[in-house]
Design an enzyme around this catalytic site. Structure first.
Site, short mmCIF file in Angstrom:
data_model
loop_
_atom_site.label_atom_id
_atom_site.label_comp_id
_atom_site.label_asym_id
_atom_site.label_seq_id
_atom_site.Cartn_x
_atom_site.Cartn_y
_atom_site.Cartn_z
N HIS A 168 -25.07 6.77 25.81
CA HIS A 168 -25.72 7.89 25.25
C HIS A 168 -27.01 7.78 24.77
O HIS A 168 -27.40 8.75 24.44
CB HIS A 168 -24.39 7.45 24.10
CG HIS A 168 -25.05 8.68 22.80
ND1 HIS A 168 -24.44 9.77 23.13
CD2 HIS A 168 -25.55 8.39 21.14
CE1 HIS A 168 -25.09 10.95 21.87
NE2 HIS A 168 -25.96 9.84 21.14
N HIS A 183 -21.26 17.74 19.06
CA HIS A 183 -20.62 17.77 17.19
C HIS A 183 -20.37 18.94 17.03
O HIS A 183 -20.43 19.43 16.22
CB HIS A 183 -22.53 17.44 17.47
CG HIS A 183 -22.29 16.18 17.33
ND1 HIS A 183 -22.31 15.28 16.76
CD2 HIS A 183 -24.64 16.29 18.07
CE1 HIS A 183 -23.77 14.30 16.35
NE2 HIS A 183 -24.67 14.29 17.71
N HIS A 185 -28.33 11.84 22.71
CA HIS A 185 -28.84 11.48 21.26
C HIS A 185 -29.83 11.63 20.33
O HIS A 185 -29.92 11.87 19.70
CB HIS A 185 -29.16 10.00 21.95
CG HIS A 185 -29.53 9.40 20.68
ND1 HIS A 185 -28.42 9.12 19.79
CD2 HIS A 185 -30.16 8.24 20.41
CE1 HIS A 185 -28.97 7.76 18.55
NE2 HIS A 185 -29.57 7.15 18.89
N ASP A 238 -24.66 15.67 23.51
CA ASP A 238 -23.99 15.86 22.90
C ASP A 238 -23.08 17.03 22.28
O ASP A 238 -24.06 17.80 22.84
CB ASP A 238 -24.93 15.62 21.26
CG ASP A 238 -25.84 14.52 21.28
OD1 ASP A 238 -25.76 13.99 22.07
OD2 ASP A 238 -25.75 13.86 20.28
N ASP A 266 -21.05 11.56 20.84
CA ASP A 266 -21.30 12.95 20.18
C ASP A 266 -20.41 13.90 19.74
O ASP A 266 -21.03 14.96 20.17
CB ASP A 266 -22.70 13.02 19.57
CG ASP A 266 -23.67 11.57 19.24
OD1 ASP A 266 -22.58 10.56 19.45
OD2 ASP A 266 -24.45 11.62 18.87
N ASN A 268 -23.11 7.52 19.17
CA ASN A 268 -23.03 6.34 18.11
C ASN A 268 -22.16 7.09 16.76
O ASN A 268 -22.03 6.24 15.96
CB ASN A 268 -24.66 6.17 17.56
CG ASN A 268 -25.25 8.03 17.36
OD1 ASN A 268 -25.72 8.40 18.17
ND2 ASN A 268 -25.88 7.69 16.40
N HIS A 269 -22.19 8.25 17.31
CA HIS A 269 -20.51 8.90 16.35
C HIS A 269 -19.52 8.86 16.38
O HIS A 269 -18.73 8.89 15.78
CB HIS A 269 -21.20 10.42 15.99
CG HIS A 269 -22.54 10.49 15.35
ND1 HIS A 269 -22.30 11.73 13.92
CD2 HIS A 269 -23.18 10.65 15.33
CE1 HIS A 269 -23.64 11.42 13.55
NE2 HIS A 269 -24.13 11.42 14.48
#
Length: 305
Positions: free
Chosen positions: A164, A56, A238, A54, A82, A114-115
């Site tokens: 992910h 982010h 994740h 990730d 992500d 998932n984002h």
């Protein structure tokens, strides 16, 4: 059309943590969608390669990641999703990764997390950030249309699976991933959802996930999945890992986390995993960059997902 795009210019602009004019972003997104359309749900990648978790929206830490692992195209990368939400620079982060993908399509593989979802980004920051920086939601619409084209997994030399989240009780073979319809918003349940949302746990089989989506999966089902599919490692992201990476299940599964000092307050280090031609594993650890810059006054979201 694609040959006429100023890709080098866009890469350089994005590297400076600047976002593109709206119409340029639209063209960039269209170009990347053309490339992603050619990729399999389980995209084959050849070693040597470096695997990342990730990000982010932590743009300056992404620059530190490239400083640690090598710049594109000198290093071949798989990013396990992500890219956006929570950090202050989701737009610039995703734009930079898209520009690199457009310029060096065979040197960077972008998986969905998932984002990478319209629903999630409307809650965790990316939607609001696009609205704030562009003054409208068009950029968000262009980027989220790319989300639907992102591939679900990568397979390195037929032996290392990157995804992910994790496994699904409805998926026993890689071929079952290959036939998933991916050009849509992430469903609330089923195999596509599980690949994005599931987590490994110290159990043997399956348990419902406290996240409300995906499953907790254990050592026995992981060993079975790897045996059936001829794998020797599953890489996933994740979950925040304070030490940057964490092995489970006799080193047959590893969580890689690549956002240092997550949400600018968790105090964790980050890692990337480099695999050479023999698939020997080398974890590179890096820390959040310490630099003076004006942080936008937007509150960070609590860690729920």
């Amino acid at each position: 059309m694609s040959n006429a795009l100023p890709l080098d210019e866009w890469v350089e602009t994005a590297r400076q943590c600047k976002y593109l004019p709206e119409n340029d972003l639209k063209k960039l997104c269209e170009r990347v969608k053309e490339l992603l359309l050619e990729e399999s749900n389980v995209q084959p990648v050849r070693s040597p390669v470096t695997i990342c978790g990730d990000i982010h929206g932590q743009f300056y830490d992404l620059l530190e990641l490239f400083k640690t692992g090598g710049e594109v195209p000198d290093t071949n990368y798989v990013f396990m999703g992500d890219f956006v939400d929570r950090g202050y620079y989701s737009l610039e982060t995703f734009t930079y990764l898209l520009a690199l993908k457009a310029r060096y399509p065979d040197k960077i593989t972008l998986l969905r997390g998932n984002h990478e979802s319209r629903q999630i980004t409307q809650v965790y920051g990316f939607y609001d950030e696009c609205q704030q920086k562009y003054g409208n939601v068009n950029a968000w619409k262009y980027c989220t249309s790319v989300f639907d084209f992102l591939t679900l997994a990568a397979i390195i030399d037929g032996k290392v699976l990157c995804v992910h989240g994790g496994l699904s009780p409805k998926v026993r073979t890689l071929d079952q991933i290959r036939i998933i319809s991916r050009n849509l918003e992430i469903p609330h349940e089923g195999p596509f959802c599980d690949l994005m949302w599931s987590d490994p746990e110290d159990i043997e089989q399956w348990q419902p996930s406290p996240r409300g989506a995906g499953w907790l999966f254990g050592s026995k089902v992981t060993a079975e999945f790897e045996h059936i599919n001829g794998l020797n490692l599953i890489c996933r992201a994740h979950q925040l890992v304070q030490e940057g990476y964490r092995y489970m299940f006799d080193n047959s599964l590893v969580t890689v986390w690549s956002a240092p000092n997550y949400c600018y307050r968790c105090g964790n280090v980050a890692s990337i995993l480099s695999l050479n031609e023999n698939l020997d594993r080398d974890f590179k650890i890096f820390q959040a960059v310490q630099e003076e810059r004006n942080i936008p006054t937007r509150p960070t979201m609590q860690y729920f997902f």
